[in-house]
Design a protein around this motif. Structure first.
Motif, PDB file in Angstrom:
ATOM      1  N   CYS A 470       0.956  -1.163   0.137  1.00 30.13           N
ATOM      2  CA  CYS A 470       0.009  -0.038  -0.130  1.00 30.13           C
ATOM      3  C   CYS A 470       0.893   1.094  -0.123  1.00 30.13           C
ATOM      4  CB  CYS A 470      -0.965   0.052   1.407  1.00 30.13           C
ATOM      5  SG  CYS A 470      -1.785   1.569   1.677  1.00 30.13           S
ATOM      6  N   ARG A 471       1.847   1.209   0.678  1.00 29.40           N
ATOM      7  CA  ARG A 471       2.815   2.365   0.816  1.00 29.40           C
ATOM      8  C   ARG A 471       3.446   2.621  -0.286  1.00 29.40           C
ATOM      9  NH1 ARG A 471       7.877   3.942   1.547  1.00 29.40           N
ATOM     10  NH2 ARG A 471       8.600   1.890   1.358  1.00 29.40           N
ATOM     11  N   GLN A 472       4.277   1.595  -1.034  1.00 29.41           N
ATOM     12  CA  GLN A 472       4.904   1.657  -2.131  1.00 29.41           C
ATOM     13  C   GLN A 472       4.024   1.972  -3.164  1.00 29.41           C
ATOM     14  OE1 GLN A 472       7.585   0.921  -3.650  1.00 29.41           O
ATOM     15  NE2 GLN A 472       8.786   0.654  -1.835  1.00 29.41           N
ATOM     16  N   THR A 473       2.765   1.606  -3.341  1.00 28.00           N
ATOM     17  CA  THR A 473       1.966   1.855  -4.548  1.00 28.00           C
ATOM     18  C   THR A 473       1.372   3.221  -4.529  1.00 28.00           C
ATOM     19  OG1 THR A 473       1.302  -0.415  -4.598  1.00 28.00           O
ATOM     20  CG2 THR A 473      -0.002   0.888  -5.924  1.00 28.00           C
ATOM     21  N   TYR A 474       1.009   3.774  -3.391  1.00 29.68           N
ATOM     22  CA  TYR A 474       0.109   5.151  -3.414  1.00 29.68           C
ATOM     23  C   TYR A 474       1.062   6.291  -2.628  1.00 29.68           C
ATOM     24  CZ  TYR A 474      -3.353   1.558  -4.310  1.00 29.68           C
ATOM     25  OH  TYR A 474      -4.043   0.689  -4.777  1.00 29.68           O
ATOM     26  N   PHE A 475       1.833   5.943  -1.913  1.00 32.19           N
ATOM     27  CA  PHE A 475       2.436   6.858  -1.116  1.00 32.19           C
ATOM     28  C   PHE A 475       3.811   7.069  -1.287  1.00 32.19           C
ATOM     29  CE2 PHE A 475      -1.602   5.230   0.722  1.00 32.19           C
ATOM     30  CZ  PHE A 475      -2.148   6.600   0.936  1.00 32.19           C
ATOM     31  N   ALA A 476       4.648   6.339  -1.989  1.00 28.15           N
ATOM     32  CA  ALA A 476       6.085   6.414  -2.120  1.00 28.15           C
ATOM     33  C   ALA A 476       6.494   7.151  -3.146  1.00 28.15           C
ATOM     34  CB  ALA A 476       6.684   5.109  -1.832  1.00 28.15           C
ATOM     35  N   THR A 477       5.472   7.508  -4.194  1.00 25.60           N
ATOM     36  CA  THR A 477       5.947   7.839  -5.492  1.00 25.60           C
ATOM     37  C   THR A 477       6.090   9.557  -5.185  1.00 25.60           C
ATOM     38  OG1 THR A 477       4.310   6.396  -6.649  1.00 25.60           O
ATOM     39  CG2 THR A 477       5.699   8.125  -7.892  1.00 25.60           C
ATOM     40  N   PHE A 478       5.418   9.995  -4.541  1.00 26.59           N
ATOM     41  CA  PHE A 478       5.817  11.683  -4.069  1.00 26.59           C
ATOM     42  C   PHE A 478       5.523  11.593  -2.581  1.00 26.59           C
ATOM     43  CE2 PHE A 478       3.680  11.215  -8.631  1.00 26.59           C
ATOM     44  CZ  PHE A 478       4.692  11.775  -9.293  1.00 26.59           C
ATOM     45  N   LYS A 479       6.253  12.342  -2.040  1.00 25.88           N
ATOM     46  CA  LYS A 479       6.351  12.496  -0.505  1.00 25.88           C
ATOM     47  C   LYS A 479       5.191  13.122  -0.047  1.00 25.88           C
ATOM     48  CE  LYS A 479       9.530  13.897   2.886  1.00 25.88           C
ATOM     49  NZ  LYS A 479       9.085  14.960   3.637  1.00 25.88           N
ATOM     50  N   ASP A 480       4.542  12.497   0.851  1.00 26.98           N
ATOM     51  CA  ASP A 480       3.296  13.058   1.531  1.00 26.98           C
ATOM     52  C   ASP A 480       2.138  13.339   0.867  1.00 26.98           C
ATOM     53  OD1 ASP A 480       4.676  13.059   4.087  1.00 26.98           O
ATOM     54  OD2 ASP A 480       5.526  14.961   3.826  1.00 26.98           O
ATOM     55  N   LYS A 481       2.143  12.432  -0.301  1.00 24.59           N
ATOM     56  CA  LYS A 481       0.993  12.715  -1.216  1.00 24.59           C
ATOM     57  C   LYS A 481       0.296  11.401  -1.252  1.00 24.59           C
ATOM     58  CE  LYS A 481       2.065  16.953  -3.501  1.00 24.59           C
ATOM     59  NZ  LYS A 481       3.546  17.100  -2.832  1.00 24.59           N
ATOM     60  N   TYR A 482      -0.849  11.393  -1.644  1.00 26.94           N
ATOM     61  CA  TYR A 482      -1.326   9.979  -2.051  1.00 26.94           C
ATOM     62  C   TYR A 482      -1.438  10.192  -3.712  1.00 26.94           C
ATOM     63  CZ  TYR A 482      -5.118   7.056  -4.091  1.00 26.94           C
ATOM     64  OH  TYR A 482      -5.896   6.139  -4.778  1.00 26.94           O
ATOM     65  N   PHE A 483      -0.725   9.215  -4.480  1.00 26.71           N
ATOM     66  CA  PHE A 483      -0.472   9.248  -6.005  1.00 26.71           C
ATOM     67  C   PHE A 483      -1.817   8.458  -6.325  1.00 26.71           C
ATOM     68  CE2 PHE A 483       1.688   7.466  -9.790  1.00 26.71           C
ATOM     69  CZ  PHE A 483       1.020   8.382 -10.540  1.00 26.71           C
ATOM     70  N   THR A 484      -2.573   8.926  -7.334  1.00 24.84           N
ATOM     71  CA  THR A 484      -3.815   8.335  -8.093  1.00 24.84           C
ATOM     72  C   THR A 484      -3.475   7.463  -9.208  1.00 24.84           C
ATOM     73  OG1 THR A 484      -4.089  10.216  -9.771  1.00 24.84           O
ATOM     74  CG2 THR A 484      -5.189  10.419  -7.418  1.00 24.84           C
ATOM     75  N   GLY A 485      -2.118   7.706  -9.743  1.00 19.75           N
ATOM     76  CA  GLY A 485      -2.007   7.022 -10.989  1.00 19.75           C
ATOM     77  C   GLY A 485      -2.785   7.710 -12.312  1.00 19.75           C
ATOM     78  N   ASP A 486      -3.324   8.729 -12.061  1.00 16.90           N
ATOM     79  CA  ASP A 486      -4.044   9.291 -13.084  1.00 16.90           C
ATOM     80  C   ASP A 486      -3.339  10.611 -13.709  1.00 16.90           C
ATOM     81  OD1 ASP A 486      -6.327   7.915 -13.936  1.00 16.90           O
ATOM     82  OD2 ASP A 486      -7.251   8.263 -12.071  1.00 16.90           O
ATOM     83  N   GLY A 487      -3.313  10.893 -14.950  1.00 18.92           N
ATOM     84  CA  GLY A 487      -2.889  12.364 -15.321  1.00 18.92           C
ATOM     85  C   GLY A 487      -4.195  13.003 -15.396  1.00 18.92           C
ATOM     86  N   ALA A 488      -3.975  14.245 -15.246  1.00 22.64           N
ATOM     87  CA  ALA A 488      -5.036  15.417 -15.219  1.00 22.64           C
ATOM     88  C   ALA A 488      -4.591  16.644 -15.628  1.00 22.64           C
ATOM     89  CB  ALA A 488      -5.516  15.432 -13.950  1.00 22.64           C
ATOM     90  N   ARG A 489      -5.222  17.326 -16.231  1.00 23.69           N
ATOM     91  CA  ARG A 489      -5.135  18.837 -16.405  1.00 23.69           C
ATOM     92  C   ARG A 489      -6.154  19.941 -15.674  1.00 23.69           C
ATOM     93  NH1 ARG A 489      -3.704  21.327 -20.952  1.00 23.69           N
ATOM     94  NH2 ARG A 489      -4.814  23.276 -20.426  1.00 23.69           N
ATOM     95  N   ARG A 490      -5.444  20.919 -15.290  1.00 25.99           N
ATOM     96  CA  ARG A 490      -6.310  22.064 -14.548  1.00 25.99           C
ATOM     97  C   ARG A 490      -6.388  23.236 -15.503  1.00 25.99           C
ATOM     98  NH1 ARG A 490      -3.802  22.236  -9.533  1.00 25.99           N
ATOM     99  NH2 ARG A 490      -2.514  23.801 -10.646  1.00 25.99           N
ATOM    100  N   ASP A 491      -7.714  23.656 -15.592  1.00 28.32           N
ATOM    101  CA  ASP A 491      -7.858  24.674 -16.412  1.00 28.32           C
ATOM    102  C   ASP A 491      -8.400  25.962 -15.730  1.00 28.32           C
ATOM    103  OD1 ASP A 491      -6.776  24.355 -18.948  1.00 28.32           O
ATOM    104  OD2 ASP A 491      -8.433  22.742 -19.262  1.00 28.32           O
ATOM    105  N   ALA A 492      -8.757  27.086 -16.411  1.00 25.27           N
ATOM    106  CA  ALA A 492      -8.965  28.153 -15.882  1.00 25.27           C
ATOM    107  C   ALA A 492     -10.254  28.002 -14.820  1.00 25.27           C
ATOM    108  CB  ALA A 492      -9.731  29.203 -16.953  1.00 25.27           C
TER     109      ALA A 492
END
Ligand code: WT7
Length: 634
Positions: A470-492
């Motif tokens: 669980c740690r490896q998959t979701y919490f180890a990629t980026f420190k102190d963040k839950y990583f979703t595995g998705d890419g996204a964009r944020r617009d205006a």
């Protein structure tokens, strides 16, 4: 009642509050439920281990909140409408009082079979009311349910049973889906020959009544175990953080993981999102077309709607049986107000032609929802015009098995709509986008990997039996963040558009399948040396599965080779993982360190070979041409 957001200004205010004071905010929502003992602390957390606890020390039973709590006011209200596969059979309506009775009765039966708090119960059943009863009966006893979608193969079922060390399996004789009648019990029998030593008992619900073989001493009929059992059963009071369920889901590596959700936080989050996202109104009939074998069914067929005291529709069949007008028939017949389905179903019905929906009046419809994969603009417009007659807002809800509930979504009729945008974070959700180095991207008009910075009540707590994973998959990629595995964009204005998975996970008709899992299965097929699987755009499924296979020698009969591969995948995983395209290749493009260059394979599968990038550094650049040539003739 939990807070009801009624305007966009209210949303903005509530959102700001939920970020400024998450504990105060969630405590307020949680107070509206029935707790047997109040919590000592609202939240304890770190994403390092990770360790997340909500409503610490609180004690409750979620079914008391789904059922008992409603009896006084809505005992006679319909809780569940069951629409059978066969359209000429009568729908079944079950009131809150009846559902309470059925759940209690089956809980008493499970208890008599030795089921107690903490035991794992595997549920492998078709979409019948008994499936919902089974889920709730487990929760009533504090037993942990692990529902396995009844389309998975015996091998997949056995893997899940073994991983969770299941004590009792609940199943049915057959699964009536469209014109098919699938021998579900037989699949359980087969799974149990594959080393599921912990299973003591199999309880079989008689659904179609077709013949099955019962194993003496192990198997019992549902109708026998409930005989004489009382329709009252005191709920087992559990800790807020005790496990409610395990649900297996695929990742980019290895076998599916058992995502764990707990009682307290999951309850608060699913109810609150259900009411606000869909703008549920007292008396509404709500229909989510998912299967309870997926998280959508757990959170938004069973728990969310029942916690909110809604009338929830359960459909046994498929969208195209007996014809492509079935969904609209059901909406008309049951006067559905809120309809929640997947883009793949919308695309399939759109492709079936307008004659099925033309001239249909569905005046009861007020809100439409989608989930499971990105919805393309064409499908969105069709859904909006043809189904919603341009008067129903569409909520494009983004979430995951691991998130337990909807995280990024419009609120129906409140949030300005923009096709293909999941739009704003739900109250309490703090999303961010990061680049490959983990640097947070600021401002609008940016694209990156989607992470969440702060826990919400229904975030997964662990992966069953393997916290490190669980740690490896979701919490180890980026420190102190839950990583979703998705890419996204944020617009205006800060609205989000979900682009899709950035890992080796393919989303086929809204179902997540890991490429590694499919490759492992393919490699078990005769004459296969190695394989590589990628996703490619598919008109109906969203993504299709493209398999490149190296064989041990020339393939004499390509048709029978393909059949073998498809049969093997069906046996190992299930029909949903069958490749749409199979290409026999002389080799796979590899880096000098032996890593398969999936980027190149993905491009070829997409038919986009204009820019394959630099292939000169490959170990075997010559195979790329060969693969391209072969791909054209598929
Ligand atoms: C993955 C999670 C959560 C219910 C069903 C799937 C994709 C989900 C959306 C959406 C774009 C979406 C993501 C996510 N996904 N909803 N509205 N727009 N993509 O649950 O099997 O855990 O899959 O489904 O890629 O990571 P799941």
């Amino acid at each position: 009642m939990t807070l009801q957001i009624r305007s966009f200004e209210a949303y903005q205010r509530v959102y700001a509050r939920s970020v400024a004071d998450p504990e105060g905010f969630w405590a307020e929502q949680a107070h509206t439920f029935q707790w047997r003992k109040p919590w000592r602390q609202v939240l304890k957390w770190n994403f390092r281990e990770p360790r997340v606890k909500w409503f610490v020390g609180g004690r409750l039973n979620i079914t008391e909140n789904c059922l008992d709590r409603h009896l006084e006011k809505r005992g006679r209200q319909t809780a569940l409408i069951w629409e059978p596969n066969n359209p000429s059979r009568k729908a079944r309506k079950i009131t809150y009082r009846q559902l309470h009775g059925l759940v209690c009765q089956f809980a008493n039966a499970l208890k008599a079979q030795g089921v107690k708090k903490g035991d794992r119960i595997c549920i492998y059943m078709p979409m019948t009311p008994e499936l919902a009863v089974a889920v709730l009966a487990c929760a009533r006893l504090g037993a942990i349910h692990s529902v396995v979608f009844a389309g998975f193969s015996a091998v997949s079922l056995a893997d899940r049973i073994k991983d969770a060390q299941v004590k009792v399996v609940l199943t049915s004789d057959y699964n009536a889906r469209g014109a098919k009648n699938i021998a579900v019990k037989q699949i359980v029998d087969e799974a149990l020959t594959l080393g599921c030593d912990t299973v003591e008992r199999v309880i079989v619900h008689q659904n179609t009544g077709d013949p099955v073989v019962m194993q003496e001493g192990r198997d019992m009929w549902w109708h026998d175990v409930i005989k004489g059992k009382r329709k009252q059963c005191k709920p087992t009071i559990v800790d807020s953080e005790d496990m409610l369920f395990i649900l297996y889901t695929s990742g980019s590596t290895g076998k599916p993981k058992g995502v764990v959700h707990t009682h307290g936080g999951y309850m608060v989050y699913t109810e609150f999102t259900f009411r606000n996202v869909f703008q549920y109104e007292e008396g509404d009939v709500y229909w989510c077309t998912a299967d309870i074998g997926w998280v959508t069914g757990h959170s938004y067929i069973v728990y969310g709607p029942l916690l909110a005291g809604a009338t929830t529709v359960m459909f046994e069949g498929v969208p195209t049986y007996p014809d492509a007008g079935r969904f609209w028939d059901v909406i008309q017949r049951h006067k559905v107000n809120i309809f929640y389905t997947a883009p793949t179903a919308i695309r399939a019905l759109m492709a079936a032609g307008d004659q099925w929906i033309k001239g249909r009046r569905m005046p009861s419809l007020r809100v439409l929802g989608t989930v499971g994969e990105p919805i393309n603009e064409e499908a969105w417009q069709w859904y909006h015009e043809r189904v919603g007659k341009k008067r129903c807002p569409i909520v494009d809800t983004w979430w995951q098995t691991e998130t337990g509930g909807i995280l990024i979504t419009p609120l129906a009729g409140i949030t300005p709509l923009k096709p293909c945008y999941a739009s704003y974070p739900f109250p309490g959700i703090q999303p961010c986008l990061v680049d490959a180095n983990g640097k947070e991207l600021e401002g609008d008009g940016v694209e990156g990997m989607l992470c969440i910075k702060f826990p919400w009540p229904s975030i997964l707590r662990t992966t069953f039996g393997d916290h490190e994973r669980c740690r490896q998959t979701y919490f180890a990629t980026f420190k102190d963040k839950y990583f979703t595995g998705d890419g996204a964009r944020r617009d205006a204005g800060g609205i989000y558009r979900i682009i899709g998975r950035v890992d080796d996970v393919i989303n086929v008709s809204g179902h997540r399948i890991g490429t590694a899992e499919i490759e492992d299965a393919i490699n078990k097929s005769p004459n296969v040396v190695e394989s590589a699987v990628v996703g490619y755009p598919h008109d109906i499924k969203g993504q299709g599965i493209y398999a490149y296979i190296i064989t041990s020698g020339p393939v004499a009969d390509i048709a029978s080779f393909r059949k073998n591969v498809l049969d093997t995948v069906t046996r190992e995983i299930g029909p949903i993982a069958k490749p749409d395209k199979i290409q026999v290749v002389p080799g796979l493009p590899k880096t000098r360190s032996g890593k398969i260059m999936r980027r190149i394979l993905r491009k070829i599968a997409e038919g986009d070979t204009s820019n394959l990038g630099d292939t000169s550094t490959l170990l075997n650049p010559e195979v790329v041409d060969d693969i391209q040539q072969g791909s054209k003739s598929l």
